[in-house]
Design a protein around this motif. Structure first.
Motif, PDB file in Angstrom:
ATOM      1  N   PHE A 103       0.833  -1.201   0.000  1.00 51.27           N
ATOM      2  CA  PHE A 103       0.000   0.000   0.000  1.00 51.27           C
ATOM      3  C   PHE A 103       0.868   1.252   0.000  1.00 51.27           C
ATOM      4  O   PHE A 103       0.603   2.205  -0.724  1.00 51.27           O
ATOM      5  CB  PHE A 103      -0.949  -0.007   1.201  1.00 51.27           C
ATOM      6  N   ALA A 104       1.918   1.246   0.813  1.00 48.71           N
ATOM      7  CA  ALA A 104       2.835   2.386   0.848  1.00 48.71           C
ATOM      8  C   ALA A 104       3.443   2.631  -0.529  1.00 48.71           C
ATOM      9  O   ALA A 104       3.504   3.778  -0.997  1.00 48.71           O
ATOM     10  CB  ALA A 104       3.939   2.139   1.877  1.00 48.71           C
ATOM     11  N   LYS A 105       3.850   1.572  -1.186  1.00 46.99           N
ATOM     12  CA  LYS A 105       4.417   1.707  -2.532  1.00 46.99           C
ATOM     13  C   LYS A 105       3.365   2.244  -3.498  1.00 46.99           C
ATOM     14  O   LYS A 105       3.640   3.119  -4.313  1.00 46.99           O
ATOM     15  CB  LYS A 105       4.955   0.358  -3.012  1.00 46.99           C
ATOM     16  N   PHE A 106       2.136   1.744  -3.394  1.00 50.52           N
ATOM     17  CA  PHE A 106       1.045   2.172  -4.268  1.00 50.52           C
ATOM     18  C   PHE A 106       0.765   3.665  -4.125  1.00 50.52           C
ATOM     19  O   PHE A 106       0.559   4.360  -5.111  1.00 50.52           O
ATOM     20  CB  PHE A 106      -0.220   1.354  -3.979  1.00 50.52           C
ATOM     21  N   VAL A 107       0.743   4.161  -2.879  1.00 49.09           N
ATOM     22  CA  VAL A 107       0.447   5.574  -2.671  1.00 49.09           C
ATOM     23  C   VAL A 107       1.682   6.458  -2.786  1.00 49.09           C
ATOM     24  O   VAL A 107       1.578   7.677  -2.758  1.00 49.09           O
ATOM     25  CB  VAL A 107      -0.303   5.847  -1.337  1.00 49.09           C
ATOM     26  N   GLY A 108       2.850   5.837  -2.909  1.00 49.35           N
ATOM     27  CA  GLY A 108       4.066   6.588  -3.184  1.00 49.35           C
ATOM     28  C   GLY A 108       4.770   7.203  -1.992  1.00 49.35           C
ATOM     29  O   GLY A 108       5.341   8.283  -2.095  1.00 49.35           O
ATOM     30  N   ILE A 109       4.717   6.495  -0.860  1.00 53.64           N
ATOM     31  CA  ILE A 109       5.458   6.967   0.305  1.00 53.64           C
ATOM     32  C   ILE A 109       6.276   5.814   0.874  1.00 53.64           C
ATOM     33  O   ILE A 109       5.939   4.651   0.657  1.00 53.64           O
ATOM     34  CB  ILE A 109       4.527   7.565   1.394  1.00 53.64           C
ATOM     35  N   PRO A 110       7.345   6.121   1.601  1.00 57.81           N
ATOM     36  CA  PRO A 110       8.142   5.045   2.202  1.00 57.81           C
ATOM     37  C   PRO A 110       7.311   4.189   3.153  1.00 57.81           C
ATOM     38  O   PRO A 110       6.436   4.703   3.864  1.00 57.81           O
ATOM     39  CB  PRO A 110       9.243   5.792   2.960  1.00 57.81           C
ATOM     40  N   TYR A 111       7.632   2.910   3.191  1.00 61.39           N
ATOM     41  CA  TYR A 111       6.918   1.957   4.039  1.00 61.39           C
ATOM     42  C   TYR A 111       6.939   2.385   5.500  1.00 61.39           C
ATOM     43  O   TYR A 111       5.903   2.375   6.172  1.00 61.39           O
ATOM     44  CB  TYR A 111       7.524   0.563   3.859  1.00 61.39           C
ATOM     45  N   THR A 112       8.098   2.769   6.010  1.00 60.09           N
ATOM     46  CA  THR A 112       8.196   3.139   7.421  1.00 60.09           C
ATOM     47  C   THR A 112       7.352   4.375   7.732  1.00 60.09           C
ATOM     48  O   THR A 112       6.774   4.481   8.814  1.00 60.09           O
ATOM     49  CB  THR A 112       9.659   3.378   7.843  1.00 60.09           C
ATOM     50  N   THR A 113       7.264   5.285   6.800  1.00 57.56           N
ATOM     51  CA  THR A 113       6.434   6.478   6.978  1.00 57.56           C
ATOM     52  C   THR A 113       4.968   6.093   7.011  1.00 57.56           C
ATOM     53  O   THR A 113       4.216   6.525   7.889  1.00 57.56           O
ATOM     54  CB  THR A 113       6.691   7.489   5.844  1.00 57.56           C
ATOM     55  N   TYR A 114       4.544   5.251   6.057  1.00 58.09           N
ATOM     56  CA  TYR A 114       3.144   4.822   6.035  1.00 58.09           C
ATOM     57  C   TYR A 114       2.802   4.074   7.315  1.00 58.09           C
ATOM     58  O   TYR A 114       1.739   4.304   7.908  1.00 58.09           O
ATOM     59  CB  TYR A 114       2.819   3.948   4.813  1.00 58.09           C
ATOM     60  N   ARG A 115       3.674   3.198   7.762  1.00 58.53           N
ATOM     61  CA  ARG A 115       3.423   2.428   8.983  1.00 58.53           C
ATOM     62  C   ARG A 115       3.203   3.373  10.164  1.00 58.53           C
ATOM     63  O   ARG A 115       2.311   3.160  10.979  1.00 58.53           O
ATOM     64  CB  ARG A 115       4.601   1.482   9.242  1.00 58.53           C
ATOM     65  N   ARG A 116       3.989   4.439  10.237  1.00 58.20           N
ATOM     66  CA  ARG A 116       3.829   5.439  11.296  1.00 58.20           C
ATOM     67  C   ARG A 116       2.471   6.135  11.184  1.00 58.20           C
ATOM     68  O   ARG A 116       1.783   6.343  12.171  1.00 58.20           O
ATOM     69  CB  ARG A 116       4.973   6.449  11.229  1.00 58.20           C
ATOM     70  N   TYR A 117       2.059   6.474   9.952  1.00 59.27           N
ATOM     71  CA  TYR A 117       0.756   7.112   9.739  1.00 59.27           C
ATOM     72  C   TYR A 117      -0.376   6.202  10.185  1.00 59.27           C
ATOM     73  O   TYR A 117      -1.351   6.654  10.763  1.00 59.27           O
ATOM     74  CB  TYR A 117       0.540   7.461   8.270  1.00 59.27           C
ATOM     75  N   GLU A 118      -0.241   4.918   9.902  1.00 64.81           N
ATOM     76  CA  GLU A 118      -1.307   3.985  10.252  1.00 64.81           C
ATOM     77  C   GLU A 118      -1.425   3.841  11.765  1.00 64.81           C
ATOM     78  O   GLU A 118      -2.534   3.702  12.288  1.00 64.81           O
ATOM     79  CB  GLU A 118      -1.031   2.620   9.597  1.00 64.81           C
ATOM     80  N   LYS A 119      -0.308   3.892  12.460  1.00 68.12           N
ATOM     81  CA  LYS A 119      -0.331   3.803  13.925  1.00 68.12           C
ATOM     82  C   LYS A 119      -0.841   5.093  14.555  1.00 68.12           C
ATOM     83  O   LYS A 119      -1.502   5.074  15.588  1.00 68.12           O
ATOM     84  CB  LYS A 119       1.068   3.506  14.461  1.00 68.12           C
ATOM     85  N   ASN A 120      -0.498   6.232  13.940  1.00 74.21           N
ATOM     86  CA  ASN A 120      -0.870   7.534  14.493  1.00 74.21           C
ATOM     87  C   ASN A 120      -1.064   8.511  13.344  1.00 74.21           C
ATOM     88  O   ASN A 120      -0.105   9.145  12.905  1.00 74.21           O
ATOM     89  CB  ASN A 120       0.208   8.033  15.452  1.00 74.21           C
ATOM     90  N   ILE A 121      -2.291   8.618  12.863  1.00 75.00           N
ATOM     91  CA  ILE A 121      -2.565   9.473  11.707  1.00 75.00           C
ATOM     92  C   ILE A 121      -2.199  10.926  11.993  1.00 75.00           C
ATOM     93  O   ILE A 121      -1.906  11.688  11.078  1.00 75.00           O
ATOM     94  CB  ILE A 121      -4.023   9.335  11.230  1.00 75.00           C
ATOM     95  N   GLY A 122      -2.137  11.290  13.258  1.00 75.35           N
ATOM     96  CA  GLY A 122      -1.744  12.640  13.623  1.00 75.35           C
ATOM     97  C   GLY A 122      -0.313  12.971  13.218  1.00 75.35           C
ATOM     98  O   GLY A 122       0.062  14.132  13.134  1.00 75.35           O
ATOM     99  N   SER A 123       0.497  11.941  12.954  1.00 78.67           N
ATOM    100  CA  SER A 123       1.874  12.180  12.526  1.00 78.67           C
ATOM    101  C   SER A 123       1.950  12.547  11.046  1.00 78.67           C
ATOM    102  O   SER A 123       2.993  12.965  10.562  1.00 78.67           O
ATOM    103  CB  SER A 123       2.754  10.951  12.808  1.00 78.67           C
TER     104      SER A 123
END
Length: 69
Positions: free
Chosen positions: A27-47
């Motif tokens: 999903f991170a690759k599909f939306v064009g952001i690094p995996y670690t960044t997306y994982r952080r967003y999913e845990k805390n969308i406020g980030s």
């Protein structure tokens, strides 16, 4: 993936990703952001900044009003 996911009500990024049938990494690759960044967003969308959330929503065809914050 169907670019326009039909959603009623509020959902989390994790739920959008699950509806899309993708792993966090794909999903991170599909939306064009690094995996670690997306994982952080999913845990805390406020980030995530507003523009990042808009970009993800635009990519998958989900209205920003449907994302739980």
């Amino acid at each position: 993936m169907n670019k326009n996911i039909q959603i009623t009500g509020k959902v989390t990024l994790a739920e959008v990703r699950a509806i899309a049938g993708m792993t966090q990494e794909k999903f991170a690759k599909f939306v064009g952001i690094p995996y670690t960044t997306y994982r952080r967003y999913e845990k805390n969308i406020g980030s995530a900044g507003f523009s990042e959330i808009v970009r993800i929503c635009d990519k998958v065809g989900v209205g920003i009003e449907n994302i739980k914050v």
